[in-house]
Write a protein that holds these residues in place. Structure first.
Motif, mmCIF file in Angstrom:
data_model
loop_
_atom_site.group_PDB
_atom_site.id
_atom_site.type_symbol
_atom_site.label_atom_id
_atom_site.label_comp_id
_atom_site.label_asym_id
_atom_site.label_seq_id
_atom_site.Cartn_x
_atom_site.Cartn_y
_atom_site.Cartn_z
ATOM 1 N N PRO A 289 0.803 -1.236 0.000
ATOM 2 C CA PRO A 289 0.000 0.000 0.000
ATOM 3 C C PRO A 289 0.831 1.279 0.000
ATOM 4 O O PRO A 289 1.663 1.483 0.874
ATOM 5 C CB PRO A 289 -0.821 -0.128 1.292
ATOM 6 N N PRO A 290 0.620 2.140 -1.000
ATOM 7 C CA PRO A 290 1.243 3.464 -1.003
ATOM 8 C C PRO A 290 0.535 4.409 -0.047
ATOM 9 O O PRO A 290 -0.416 4.022 0.642
ATOM 10 C CB PRO A 290 1.074 3.929 -2.457
ATOM 11 N N MET A 291 0.992 5.655 -0.041
ATOM 12 C CA MET A 291 0.375 6.658 0.840
ATOM 13 C C MET A 291 -1.064 6.969 0.454
ATOM 14 O O MET A 291 -1.816 7.548 1.239
ATOM 15 C CB MET A 291 1.201 7.953 0.851
ATOM 16 N N TYR A 292 -1.485 6.556 -0.739
ATOM 17 C CA TYR A 292 -2.864 6.823 -1.175
ATOM 18 C C TYR A 292 -3.859 5.857 -0.522
ATOM 19 O O TYR A 292 -5.070 6.047 -0.625
ATOM 20 C CB TYR A 292 -2.973 6.727 -2.695
ATOM 21 N N GLN A 293 -3.359 4.796 0.118
ATOM 22 C CA GLN A 293 -4.204 3.896 0.895
ATOM 23 C C GLN A 293 -4.271 4.391 2.334
ATOM 24 O O GLN A 293 -3.299 4.932 2.864
ATOM 25 C CB GLN A 293 -3.626 2.473 0.886
ATOM 26 N N GLU A 294 -5.408 4.157 2.989
ATOM 27 C CA GLU A 294 -5.535 4.607 4.370
ATOM 28 C C GLU A 294 -4.685 3.753 5.293
ATOM 29 O O GLU A 294 -4.325 2.614 4.978
ATOM 30 C CB GLU A 294 -6.999 4.546 4.817
ATOM 31 N N LYS A 295 -4.359 4.306 6.453
ATOM 32 C CA LYS A 295 -3.599 3.559 7.451
ATOM 33 C C LYS A 295 -4.443 2.381 7.961
ATOM 34 O O LYS A 295 -5.663 2.471 8.073
ATOM 35 C CB LYS A 295 -3.239 4.475 8.622
ATOM 36 N N ALA A 316 -0.734 -6.592 9.148
ATOM 37 C CA ALA A 316 0.221 -5.580 8.691
ATOM 38 C C ALA A 316 -0.548 -4.458 8.001
ATOM 39 O O ALA A 316 -1.721 -4.241 8.266
ATOM 40 C CB ALA A 316 1.236 -6.216 7.746
ATOM 41 N N GLY A 317 0.109 -3.728 7.109
ATOM 42 C CA GLY A 317 -0.570 -2.741 6.281
ATOM 43 C C GLY A 317 -0.666 -1.368 6.894
ATOM 44 O O GLY A 317 -1.734 -0.966 7.365
ATOM 45 N N ARG A 318 0.458 -0.629 6.927
ATOM 46 C CA ARG A 318 0.482 0.737 7.428
ATOM 47 C C ARG A 318 -0.069 0.824 8.855
ATOM 48 O O ARG A 318 -0.908 1.652 9.179
ATOM 49 C CB ARG A 318 -0.268 1.698 6.488
ATOM 50 N N MET A 319 0.461 -0.058 9.706
ATOM 51 C CA MET A 319 0.010 -0.135 11.099
ATOM 52 C C MET A 319 0.991 0.563 12.039
ATOM 53 O O MET A 319 1.126 0.190 13.208
ATOM 54 C CB MET A 319 -0.155 -1.600 11.509
ATOM 55 N N ASP A 320 1.675 1.604 11.556
ATOM 56 C CA ASP A 320 2.717 2.226 12.362
ATOM 57 C C ASP A 320 2.199 3.216 13.394
ATOM 58 O O ASP A 320 2.961 3.696 14.225
ATOM 59 C CB ASP A 320 3.752 2.912 11.454
ATOM 60 N N ASP A 321 0.919 3.535 13.378
ATOM 61 C CA ASP A 321 0.325 4.387 14.416
ATOM 62 C C ASP A 321 0.136 3.528 15.669
ATOM 63 O O ASP A 321 -0.678 2.603 15.672
ATOM 64 C CB ASP A 321 -1.014 4.930 13.928
ATOM 65 N N PRO A 322 0.866 3.800 16.763
ATOM 66 C CA PRO A 322 0.778 2.930 17.939
ATOM 67 C C PRO A 322 -0.600 2.898 18.578
ATOM 68 O O PRO A 322 -1.003 1.876 19.143
ATOM 69 C CB PRO A 322 1.834 3.499 18.891
ATOM 70 N N GLY A 445 4.640 19.370 -0.039
ATOM 71 C CA GLY A 445 4.415 17.980 -0.449
ATOM 72 C C GLY A 445 3.540 17.224 0.519
ATOM 73 O O GLY A 445 2.783 16.329 0.125
ATOM 74 N N GLY A 446 3.607 17.586 1.803
ATOM 75 C CA GLY A 446 2.826 16.894 2.827
ATOM 76 C C GLY A 446 1.475 17.518 3.097
ATOM 77 O O GLY A 446 0.759 17.076 4.003
ATOM 78 N N ALA A 447 1.095 18.533 2.327
ATOM 79 C CA ALA A 447 -0.187 19.214 2.563
ATOM 80 C C ALA A 447 -1.407 18.327 2.303
ATOM 81 O O ALA A 447 -2.382 18.373 3.067
ATOM 82 C CB ALA A 447 -0.264 20.483 1.720
ATOM 83 N N PRO A 448 -1.446 17.506 1.232
ATOM 84 C CA PRO A 448 -2.611 16.619 1.053
ATOM 85 C C PRO A 448 -2.756 15.656 2.225
ATOM 86 O O PRO A 448 -1.747 15.218 2.807
ATOM 87 C CB PRO A 448 -2.269 15.861 -0.242
ATOM 88 N N ASP A 449 -3.983 15.303 2.564
ATOM 89 C CA ASP A 449 -4.185 14.447 3.737
ATOM 90 C C ASP A 449 -3.562 13.062 3.565
ATOM 91 O O ASP A 449 -3.255 12.389 4.551
ATOM 92 C CB ASP A 449 -5.670 14.341 4.100
ATOM 93 N N PHE A 450 -3.344 12.636 2.306
ATOM 94 C CA PHE A 450 -2.731 11.325 2.100
ATOM 95 C C PHE A 450 -1.201 11.387 2.174
ATOM 96 O O PHE A 450 -0.534 10.373 2.017
ATOM 97 C CB PHE A 450 -3.168 10.722 0.750
ATOM 98 N N LYS A 451 -0.656 12.579 2.421
ATOM 99 C CA LYS A 451 0.794 12.726 2.547
ATOM 100 C C LYS A 451 1.177 13.178 3.964
ATOM 101 O O LYS A 451 2.209 13.817 4.166
ATOM 102 C CB LYS A 451 1.307 13.737 1.518
ATOM 103 N N GLU A 452 0.385 12.801 4.950
ATOM 104 C CA GLU A 452 0.612 13.261 6.319
ATOM 105 C C GLU A 452 1.985 12.868 6.849
ATOM 106 O O GLU A 452 2.571 13.566 7.695
ATOM 107 C CB GLU A 452 -0.471 12.687 7.237
#
Length: 664
Positions: A289-295, A316-322, A445-452
């Motif tokens: 999953p790229p940044m365009y997929q939700e966490k 798995a799958g962008r599970m880095d938010d503790p 570059g980080g302004a879009p919500d998918f580039k947080e």
């Protein structure tokens, strides 16, 4: 009190107890094997570093058990059957070091890639598959495997697991009834057209997977854990055509109904845990999953597996938010959290979480430039934001001989990384930044919500430099005279780049993408983005998600033709998101002028006009190197880094800065 204590409770997979709920997700170990299929020193150091960082379970990247039916051009990946003595010798060295940190380690073993073999790793070898089906990447028809070849691969799984056990591995993971790899191709009727005992009914299509686990248990004992990488849903609309999140479609791969039935059967056959995701190579943006997929995008499917089977489920799958990870374990979504790219970026993630030091966790930005993109194109695994990933010893910090004062101009990623490395080595770094915050192009570059996570990386640098007591001077314009009077031993120029602009006549409503993204300029309700590269496409997507009517005008014949994402999962998903979000695209078109709200352009069909409130320029950046040129012959030790040297991407900005700062 640490609110994440639940994530540090032990758990058992079979009889193997793991000290916490974190696993290193398996990622292609390209570049981590020696010439005989053992682990090279880079591989040993890489996996050991993640154990040292606190990860409870290390799952290696894929290793091939067979190199005869499907040749893999050794030594692309480790192989437990090619030279068993070498594999056991190097594997033993690695597992002993991992065990010193009270971590466990499973060897991931693959039956092969079949129709999805990446061409750069395929060489001249003919692709194989369950049936004569189309290859994923090449316009070729795959060769059907014989029953004898299937049996030989099953036997090789037994050999590989036996050698893994001898080498000290605590268990194995089978790769995989997931993502459309060879064993998964047997399991999915879209790919499996066989009429023998390996085709037809679901039980027959899972026979390959069943025989593998039975063979391993027979060879290694019932107590030796055998886990499975498993996808209960494929998201395949058709061959080479995947579905997007929220898209209505008819599943041609494995649907959830069959996914539940298959999961029950696989556990019944003897698998001790399901490492759950979704997707396929035909819908690669689900599996990688790229940044365009939700966490946390796999959580609903992991929850379904938890409700279906009585063995541990890994998610798995962008599970880095503790906080997300904690909630998933507390509410029964899954039993373990699998971190892949986040542990490339931050090997000490788990220990930092355990010690309540979340701010110091370096974020993964899901760019896939250093990991999956490099695996796909160059057969090597690295990380864009961590130059030491998979090069732990080769890129170790160099001891300094004499402390130097280093003046750095520019607080983008290159300047920040240089300052970080210099401070860690013991030099005195002073960083000047003209704006009111660090981050450079990470900020627009980080302004879009998918580039947080771009913003998270900028914040990480700011926090890290503060912890390292680096002197940072914001809102500071640096001149030649200031530098010459600073008495610095070394100067680093990292002044970045500026957007390319040109006049369209009526320029009052012509803006740069950066100004629109940071809301310095209001583009109105209808806008045209000039430039269909990465910045143009992401700007258009961000605006379309906010309800704007957007058109992209691109001079070339397709979007992302130049400097697009290296990884196909990123580029293919972004290309599909453009029409999915009703963004109009005009290729082979050159803008001529903008006046009175009308943009005029030259197309293959002649002159066309578009009514719009504004025009947004996203036609690239140019190096800002004027200060370097002023000083080039004035200062003995001077370096130019980042976009100021050459406009590229975040990865090379960070990597080049690390290289230079580590050798000052």
């Amino acid at each position: 009190m640490n609110k994440y204590k639940k994530l540090f409770e032990p758990i058992k997979i079979g009889n193997c107890e793991i000290k916490n709920r974190f696993a290193l997700a398996p990622m292609g170990p390209l570049g981590l094997a020696d010439s005989e299929g053992g682990f090279n020193q880079r591989g040993i150091d890489y996996y050991t570093e993640r154990a040292k960082g606190g990860t409870g379970l290390i799952i290696t990247g894929v290793t091939f058990v067979d190199n005869e039916v499907e040749e893999h051009g050794m030594p692309n990946c480790p192989c437990p059957t090619h030279n068993p003595v070498q594999f056991v010798r190097t594997g033993r060295e690695m597992t002993e070091r991992i065990h010193a940190y009270n971590s466990k380690v499973f060897l991931q073993m693959s039956g092969g890639f079949g129709r999805v073999t990446i061409p750069t790793n395929l060489g001249e070898f003919p692709p194989v598959a369950p049936s004569p089906i189309q290859h994923r990447w090449l316009d070729k028809t795959c060769r059907e495997l014989t029953v004898e070849e299937i049996k030989s691969i099953v036997e090789k799984f037994g050999d590989g697991a036996f050698n893994a056990k001898r080498a000290g591995f605590d268990g194995v993971q089978i790769h995989a009834v997931h993502e459309g790899y060879l064993i998964d191709q047997f399991a999915i009727s879209l790919f499996n057209h066989r009429t023998d005992e390996y085709g037809g009914s679901l039980e027959n299509r899972l026979r390959f997977a069943r025989e593998i686990v039975e063979e391993i248990k027979k060879r290694c004992g019932q107590d030796f854990p055998v886990t499975l990488r498993y996808s209960p849903k494929s998201f395949i609309k058709d061959l080479r055509d995947g579905a997007l999140p929220g898209e209505e479609f008819v599943e041609k791969g494995r649907d959830l109904d069959e996914g539940v039935k298959a999961a029950k059967l696989l556990v019944e056959y003897g698998y001790d845990a399901l490492d759950t995701d979704v997707g396929s190579y035909d819908s690669w943006w689900w599996s990688h999953p790229p940044m365009y997929q939700e966490k946390g995008l796999y959580r609903p499917y992991a929850k379904l597996m938890k409700e279906t089977v009585d063995v541990p489920v890994i998610c798995a799958g962008r599970m880095d938010d503790p906080d997300m990870a904690l909630e998933a374990v507390e509410n029964g979504t899954c039993d373990m959290i699998s971190l892949g790219r986040p542990l490339l970026a931050e090997p000490d993630y788990v220990n930092k979480l355990r010690s309540n030091n979340c701010k110091s966790i370096r974020p993964c930005i899901s760019c896939q430039e250093g990991c999956m993109g490099r695996v796909q194109h160059y057969s090597m695994l690295n990380c864009a934001v961590n130059p030491q990933a998979c090069r732990e010893k080769d890129n170790a910090l160099t001891p300094i001989i004499k402390k130097k004062k280093v003046l750095i101009v520019g607080g983008g990623v290159a300047g920040c990384e240089a300052a970080r490395v210099l401070a860690l080595r013991g030099h005195e770094a002073v960083l000047y930044e003209k704006s009111d915050r660090l981050g450079g192009n990470l900020i627009p570059g980080g302004a879009p919500d998918f580039k947080e996570d771009d913003i998270a990386l900028a914040d990480w640098y700011a926090n890290t430099l503060k912890d390292l007591n680096v002197e940072v001077k914001l809102n500071s314009i640096v001149t030649k005279d200031l530098i010459l009077s600073s008495k610095a031993d070394t100067v680093i120029i990292a002044t970045g780049s500026t957007p390319k602009v040109f006049s369209l006549g009526d320029d009052e409503k012509v803006y740069t993408a950066a100004d629109v993204l940071t809301q310095k300029k209001d583009c109105g309700d209808e806008t045209v983005v000039i430039g269909g590269g990465l910045v143009g496409c992401e700007t258009a997507l961000d605006l379309a998600k906010k309800g704007k009517k957007v058109t992209i005008v691109e001079a070339l014949d397709k979007l992302l033709a130049l400097n697009g994402p290296l990884c196909s999962a990123n580029s293919e998903m972004l290309q599909k998101l453009i029409p999915f979000n009703n963004i109009d695209v005009k290729t082979n078109s050159k803008v001529k002028k903008f006046s009175d709200g009308i943009l005029e352009m030259e197309t293959n069909n002649g002159i066309e006009k578009i009514k719009c409130d504004s025009v947004i320029l996203a036609v690239g950046y140019k190096e800002e190197n004027s200060l370097y040129k002023e000083l080039e012959f004035e200062i003995p030790e001077i370096y130019i880094l980042g976009d100021a040297r050459k406009v590229f991407n975040i990865m090379y900005g960070i990597w080049d800065a690390y290289e230079v700062a580590n050798h000052i």
